[in-house]
Design a protein around this motif. Structure first.
Motif, PDB file in Angstrom:
ATOM      1  N   TYR A   1      -9.799 -14.763  -4.599  1.00  0.00           N
ATOM      2  CA  TYR A   1      -8.200 -15.341  -4.727  1.00  0.00           C
ATOM      3  C   TYR A   1      -7.215 -13.587  -4.783  1.00  0.00           C
ATOM      4  O   TYR A   1      -6.196 -13.758  -3.863  1.00  0.00           O
ATOM      5  N   ASP A   2      -7.760 -13.233  -5.893  1.00  0.00           N
ATOM      6  CA  ASP A   2      -7.453 -12.283  -7.079  1.00  0.00           C
ATOM      7  C   ASP A   2      -7.178 -10.198  -5.842  1.00  0.00           C
ATOM      8  O   ASP A   2      -6.731  -9.790  -5.968  1.00  0.00           O
TER       9      ASP A   2
ATOM     10  N   SER B   1      -4.136 -10.730  -0.292  1.00  0.00           N
ATOM     11  CA  SER B   1      -2.181 -11.059  -0.642  1.00  0.00           C
ATOM     12  C   SER B   1      -2.094 -11.880   0.516  1.00  0.00           C
ATOM     13  O   SER B   1      -2.657 -11.069   1.839  1.00  0.00           O
ATOM     14  N   GLU B   2      -0.997 -13.380   0.157  1.00  0.00           N
ATOM     15  CA  GLU B   2      -0.619 -14.034   1.787  1.00  0.00           C
ATOM     16  C   GLU B   2      -0.107 -13.182   2.331  1.00  0.00           C
ATOM     17  O   GLU B   2       0.853 -12.588   2.569  1.00  0.00           O
TER      18      GLU B   2
ATOM     19  N   PHE C   1      -4.434 -13.794   4.773  1.00  0.00           N
ATOM     20  CA  PHE C   1      -4.347 -12.875   4.024  1.00  0.00           C
ATOM     21  C   PHE C   1      -4.649 -11.751   4.714  1.00  0.00           C
ATOM     22  O   PHE C   1      -4.847 -10.953   4.964  1.00  0.00           O
TER      23      PHE C   1
ATOM     24  N   HIS D   1      -6.812  -6.306  -0.777  1.00  0.00           N
ATOM     25  CA  HIS D   1      -6.579  -4.644  -1.071  1.00  0.00           C
ATOM     26  C   HIS D   1      -7.190  -3.917  -1.012  1.00  0.00           C
ATOM     27  O   HIS D   1      -8.236  -4.484  -1.793  1.00  0.00           O
TER      28      HIS D   1
END
Length: 387
Positions: free
Chosen positions: A9-10, A13-14, A24, A27
């Motif tokens: 999840y890290d 970014s939604e 998402f 990154h």
């Protein structure tokens, strides 16, 4: 088995949420996005394997824009690092400015979307072309909704949420999973929906006519019979502003169906008639291409274009849905090496170089040579006038 990328999840970014899950950004990667589904369909891995083998997986986009894509088609599976099963899709990240549903809304107009009617026609033409190619590949769209279409300011379009489309692969049928009632044919009102290309043709016609009317849905309005009806009721009973305009009450400042060229109007009448064969996406694309190249521009507003057969600009006479652009937004701005289609107008990335102005003189001052010539002319006139 399909290629599958694992994400924490890290790492993400939604970007937005929908009925089927969350999209998402990744990154450090501006080209790809991830769509995680919730709940995960039981046939997701098999559907994804089929989609990666179908023809649309290799399609590109508009020849004049190397970054444009016709479809946000998946390129791999996605899963969470703490799970072993596929739970999403890796997709191209589409950086278009607005969704079509926002552009069509009365409150959605902004400098980020097409300002010229010419580009709205280009939008319609592009949608018809994509659906034409999907039907040739034996793919049924199913949900012909503006929510599934993204549009650039230059009128280029991309279809998203393509994992809900219907297709066959190795003898197995993967059905479409949903539809939007405001863009669905009357036959989809039954308890058991059979998604077909003919159903797509109805929804495509509604969407294209809505675009060409500047955002007004052709089935929206109150019935003249006096009963309270919804837009979906009008679709099921055939009340619309093209094939049966007398069936709906007039709406103030709504563009009339007569602003459409005769060829387009005839296709719409066929599409909305219960007794006639609906025109194919290929027919729409050909007619819209013909309309696009024949548009004339209003002498009062460069954002107004209209059919050659009309005697006056309908946007000046009625609701001005395409007002003049601000000086900084007068033309589409290509991004990242985009080549603007010449047929859409003068490329906005061309710089006009003008010669620097000459040194100015005080008002009434004359150059010395000019003064001498003036004195000589006066003397000649005086000599000629001597008897």
């Amino acid at each position: 088995m399909v290629d599958c990328l694992a994400f924490d999840y890290d790492d993400l970014s939604e970007l937005g949420q929908g009925d089927e899950g969350t999209v998402f950004a990744i990154h450090g990667d501006e080209l790809l996005a991830v769509k995680m589904l919730e709940p995960v369909p039981p046939d997701l891995e098999a559907r994804l394997e089929a989609m990666l083998a179908l023809a649309p997986a290799s399609w590109g986009g508009d020849a004049h824009d190397p970054r444009h894509l016709f479809l946000a088609w998946p390129g791999a599976g996605a899963r969470w690092v703490y799970e072993d099963t596929v739970s999403g899709l890796v997709l191209p990240r589409i950086s278009h400015d607005v969704s079509l549903v926002s552009a069509l809304g009365p409150d959605g107009r902004s400098p980020r979307q097409p300002a010229r009617y010419l580009d709205w026609v280009r939008m319609a033409k592009g949608i018809a072309y994509i659906v034409e190619r999907l039907h040739e590949a034996d793919v049924v769209v199913g949900d012909m909704s503006p929510r599934n279409i993204l549009v650039t300011r230059e009128g280029l379009v991309t279809l998203v949420d393509v994992d809900s489309m219907q297709f066959h692969f190795r003898g197995r049928m993967f059905p479409a999973t949903r539809f939007t009632p405001e863009y669905a044919p009357p036959e989809y009102a039954s308890a058991t929906v059979q998604y077909t290309k003919d159903g797509d043709r109805f929804g495509l016609a509604v969407l294209l006519v809505q675009i060409l009317l500047g955002g007004d849905h052709p089935f929206e309005g109150a019935a003249t019979a006096g009963s309270n009806t919804t837009l979906v009721d009008n679709i099921r009973t055939g009340r619309n502003r093209i094939a049966s305009p007398a069936s709906l009450m007039p709406v103030p400042r709504q563009p009339p169906g007569k602003i459409l060229p005769r060829e387009i109007h005839a296709l719409a009448r066929r599409a909305f008639s219960a007794t006639r064969e609906r025109p194919s996406a290929a027919e729409w694309h050909a007619a819209l291409t013909n309309m696009w190249v024949r548009l004339q521009t209003c002498s009062s507003n460069v954002n107004h274009q209209f059919a050659q057969e009309l005697l006056a600009c309908p946007w000046c006479a009625g609701p001005d849905l395409f007002p003049p652009s601000a000086p900084s937004d007068a033309a589409p701005r290509p991004r990242g090496g985009r080549r603007v289609d010449p047929a859409a107008g003068v490329p906005s990335n061309l710089t006009v170089h003008r010669s620097p102005p000459s040194a100015s003189r005080p008002p009434g001052a004359l150059a010395p040579l000019g003064f001498i010539l003036l004195i000589a002319l006066v003397l000649l006139i005086a000599i000629g006038a001597t008897p």
